[in-house]
Design a protein around this motif. Structure first.
Motif, short mmCIF file in Angstrom:
data_model
loop_
_atom_site.label_atom_id
_atom_site.label_comp_id
_atom_site.label_asym_id
_atom_site.label_seq_id
_atom_site.Cartn_x
_atom_site.Cartn_y
_atom_site.Cartn_z
N MET A 1 21.27 8.70 20.60
CA MET A 1 20.37 9.06 19.67
C MET A 1 18.95 8.90 20.19
SD MET A 1 22.00 9.34 16.87
CE MET A 1 21.22 9.14 15.63
N GLU A 2 17.98 9.75 19.51
CA GLU A 2 16.71 10.00 19.81
C GLU A 2 15.89 10.13 18.78
OE1 GLU A 2 14.20 12.90 22.89
OE2 GLU A 2 15.95 13.31 22.34
N ALA A 3 14.57 9.28 18.61
CA ALA A 3 13.72 9.32 17.29
C ALA A 3 12.56 10.13 17.81
CB ALA A 3 13.38 7.90 17.16
N VAL A 4 12.28 10.90 16.82
CA VAL A 4 10.88 11.65 16.69
C VAL A 4 9.91 11.27 15.56
CG1 VAL A 4 12.40 13.40 15.56
CG2 VAL A 4 10.32 13.92 16.65
N ILE A 5 8.94 11.19 15.87
CA ILE A 5 7.85 10.98 14.54
C ILE A 5 7.36 12.36 14.16
CG2 ILE A 5 5.66 9.58 14.03
CD1 ILE A 5 6.33 7.75 16.24
N VAL A 6 7.20 12.42 12.97
CA VAL A 6 6.73 13.89 12.24
C VAL A 6 5.69 13.33 11.26
CG1 VAL A 6 7.28 15.62 10.71
CG2 VAL A 6 9.10 14.68 12.14
N PRO A 7 4.28 14.01 11.39
CA PRO A 7 3.32 13.61 10.65
C PRO A 7 3.77 14.26 9.26
CG PRO A 7 2.46 14.36 12.77
CD PRO A 7 3.96 14.69 12.82
N ASP A 8 3.51 13.57 8.12
CA ASP A 8 3.67 14.02 6.84
C ASP A 8 2.57 13.79 5.85
OD1 ASP A 8 5.09 14.87 4.59
OD2 ASP A 8 6.81 13.42 4.91
N LEU A 9 1.94 14.76 5.43
CA LEU A 9 0.88 14.72 4.52
C LEU A 9 1.36 14.35 3.10
CD1 LEU A 9 -1.02 17.89 5.29
CD2 LEU A 9 -1.75 15.39 5.84
N ARG A 10 2.72 14.26 2.74
CA ARG A 10 3.11 13.86 1.46
C ARG A 10 3.11 12.58 1.28
NH1 ARG A 10 2.32 16.95 -2.33
NH2 ARG A 10 3.78 15.58 -3.33
N LEU A 11 2.98 11.69 2.09
CA LEU A 11 3.13 10.21 2.16
C LEU A 11 1.70 9.86 1.81
CD1 LEU A 11 5.32 9.27 5.18
CD2 LEU A 11 5.67 9.10 2.79
N HIS A 12 0.51 10.66 1.82
CA HIS A 12 -0.72 10.14 1.33
C HIS A 12 -0.83 10.71 -0.34
CE1 HIS A 12 -2.46 8.99 4.82
NE2 HIS A 12 -2.45 10.13 5.29
N ARG A 13 0.16 10.92 -0.90
CA ARG A 13 0.14 11.49 -2.25
C ARG A 13 1.31 10.92 -3.13
NH1 ARG A 13 -2.85 16.11 -3.69
NH2 ARG A 13 -3.64 17.03 -1.77
N LEU A 14 1.21 10.43 -4.18
CA LEU A 14 2.06 9.71 -5.00
C LEU A 14 3.35 10.73 -5.30
CD1 LEU A 14 0.07 7.41 -7.33
CD2 LEU A 14 1.44 6.75 -5.39
N PRO A 15 4.46 10.43 -5.53
CA PRO A 15 5.59 11.20 -6.13
C PRO A 15 5.07 11.56 -7.58
CG PRO A 15 6.60 9.26 -5.10
CD PRO A 15 4.96 9.06 -5.17
N ILE A 16 5.88 12.35 -8.23
CA ILE A 16 5.50 12.77 -9.67
C ILE A 16 6.20 11.75 -10.34
CG2 ILE A 16 5.82 15.42 -8.80
CD1 ILE A 16 8.53 15.19 -10.02
N SER A 17 5.56 11.63 -11.49
CA SER A 17 5.85 10.75 -12.48
C SER A 17 7.35 10.82 -13.19
CB SER A 17 4.89 11.01 -13.54
OG SER A 17 3.74 10.33 -13.23
N PRO A 18 7.84 9.78 -13.38
CA PRO A 18 9.40 9.99 -14.20
C PRO A 18 9.25 11.16 -15.27
CG PRO A 18 8.82 7.87 -13.86
CD PRO A 18 7.59 8.41 -13.67
N CYS A 19 10.38 12.06 -15.28
CA CYS A 19 10.57 12.92 -16.10
C CYS A 19 12.06 13.22 -16.59
CB CYS A 19 9.82 14.20 -15.80
SG CYS A 19 10.59 15.07 -14.34
N ASP A 20 12.44 14.13 -17.09
CA ASP A 20 13.97 14.43 -17.74
C ASP A 20 14.08 15.41 -16.39
OD1 ASP A 20 16.27 15.04 -18.45
OD2 ASP A 20 15.62 15.86 -20.57
#
Length: 503
Positions: A482-501
């Motif tokens: 197994m090999e690990a790789v680190i991916v920069p992710d801009l989405r982790l600087h933004r909150l997920p969407i609020s709960p919805c249907d």
């Protein structure tokens, strides 16, 4: 003598437990000379030191990171590591403490996703969201293969109750679907959880977004990804056989993908105070010292000398004539400049200059000059000296160099709202993430400093070394192959969407 006049903690305690009659006789208000109070205060000084020594001896027995109180002395950490047979790789002291403190627990859970995420967050001092490459790999479904109940995967039981209906059957969360369902979007969605409680959904995860811990889950796992390549992209794809790095080779059964938010550097919200008023003028003949400060304007020096440490300055303008080139007019360490102009001697260490850098005489070590470097012709007696730095190509002058590079740095790109549109570009001065090196930057810059760290203003943050340490540490805890790789992710600087249907 009032207890507020005593200087030691133990002295105050001894004075308070004395009978009132002795304190009254010793008080100046009743004709005393406070000799007893001074005697107890002198005894308290020795007792305070003994208490501090005992407290430190107790803290030296535990190499962890306590939430409060004393920690063991840094020089003891390698001895604890040798005792537990731990190979220390983190360049950060807090990370090394976590390596030792969690050594036994990590070995007991070796190879699990929980340990992989804990190692990334402890050794790399960063938030990480782990994805397994085999879950992203497209496979052919086998007929008769039993499926897990939808409730065990955090979805509604209706997926099992209406499995004969083609629309419901196609959306079953345990179905190894390879083609995305464009009727539904898939992304992370925040869960409504009361403070201090845990969600009942088995698919819930706790992640820190922009410094805020949020419970979330993946909705519509077979849908079209809203943000391809981010942590909430769970679509299946064919195997990627390319050598893994930050942008390729992720979709493979032998890969572990760690999504990490790009560092924000000097302009992290609330990290350093910002000088009010924009520009600053220094005209005194003394030595001016600035530390841990952001000046989003022009810093003008008309007299004296300037010493900077961990400062971000938009423009540095020194108007002092270059009468002598022996003593530095400006000395800066771990500083970020957009541009600078110094007619005299300027000495830089671990600094980044994004734009033009003009100097009468330059002495630089472990620096990054991203723009043009305009230097005076120089003399044999007063040559320019640059070492372990990135310099632009074509600098022609009397220059002494040692182990420099001319390769171009690559900075992180971020998303900005400009005129109602989201634009992805490199962060400018004053914006979060400015001048932070991207993993695509050549290694001659990321690890080209004299001590093996990165060049430039973020050398003290050790961003490149932390990423390298995480990958190195995970080699001991991943299954064979197994090999690990680190991916920069801009989405982790933004909150997920609020709960919805989501039906």
């Amino acid at each position: 003598m009032a207890t507020d006049k005593l200087t030691t903690v133990t002295g105050k305690q001894l004075y308070r437990i004395l009978p009132e009659v002795y304190r009254t006789r010793d008080s100046e208000e009743t004709g005393g000379q406070e000799d007893l109070a001074r005697f107890l205060d002198a005894c308290g000084e020795l007792l305070d030191r003994i208490r501090a020594t005992l407290d430190q001896r107790l803290a030296d027995s535990f190499p962890d990171n306590p939430p409060a109180g004393l920690t063991c002395q840094p020089w003891l950490i390698p001895y604890f590591a040798q005792l537990l047979d731990v190979r220390l790789v983190s360049p950060d002291e807090k990370g090394r403490r976590d390596e030792v403190a969690n050594a036994v627990a990590w070995r007991q859970r070796k190879g699990t996703l929980t340990v992989i995420e804990q190692i990334a967050e402890a050794v790399g001092q960063m938030e990480a969201e782990v994805r397994e490459g085999w879950r992203r790999t497209a496979v052919s479904p086998r007929i008769g293969m039993p499926r897990l109940p939808a409730g065990a995967l955090g979805e509604e039981a209706a997926f099992d109750d209406f499995q004969q209906h083609p629309l419901w059957a196609a959306r079953h969360p345990d179905l190894p679907t390879a083609t995305v369902d464009f009727r539904y979007p898939t992304r992370a969605m925040e869960l409504s959880v009361a403070a201090g409680e845990f969600p009942s959904n088995p698919a819930a995860k706790l992640t820190k977004f922009a410094g805020t811990s949020v419970w979330w889950r993946q909705v519509n796992p077979h849908g079209a990804p809203c943000f391809p390549g981010s942590f909430d992209d769970v679509s299946r794809r064919t195997v990627d056989l390319r050598t893994p790095d930050w942008q390729q080779g992720h979709i493979h059964p032998k890969r572990v993908i760690l999504h990490a938010p790009p560092p924000l550097g000097f302009f992290s919200p609330g990290l350093f105070p910002v000088h009010k008023g924009g520009d600053m003028i220094l005209d005194g003949e003394e030595e001016h010292r600035l530390e841990d400060l952001i000046i989003d304007g022009t810093l003008t020096v008309k007299a004296g000398t300037l010493r900077l440490r961990r400062c971000a300055i938009r423009a540095l303008d020194v108007s002092i004539p270059a009468a002598a080139l022996d003593d530095p007019v400006v000395k800066a360490e771990e500083c970020l400049f957009e541009k600078m102009a110094v007619p005299g001697l300027v000495r830089l260490e671990y600094c980044t200059v994004l734009g033009n850098c003009e100097a009468g005489r330059l002495q630089a070590s472990d620096c990054l000059f991203a723009g043009k470097l305009k230097l005076s012709p120089g003399l044999e007696k007063y040559p320019h000296c640059i070492r372990f730095s990135r310099i632009p190509p074509g600098v022609l002058t009397t220059l002494l160099t040692h182990r420099n590079t001319t390769e171009r740095p690559v900075f992180y790109t971020f998303e900005f709202d400009e005129g109602g549109e989201v634009v992805r570009r490199t962060a400018r001065f004053g914006e979060s993430g400015c001048a932070v090196l991207h993993p695509a930057t050549p290694e001659t810059i990321r690890f080209g400093a004299e001590d093996g760290g990165e060049m430039g203003a973020h050398h003290g943050w050790r961003y490149s070394l932390l990423l390298s340490a995480v990958l190195d540490k995970l080699k001991e805890f991943l299954p064979v192959g197994m090999e690990a790789v680190i991916v920069p992710d801009l989405r982790l600087h933004r909150l997920p969407i609020s709960p919805c249907d989501t039906d």
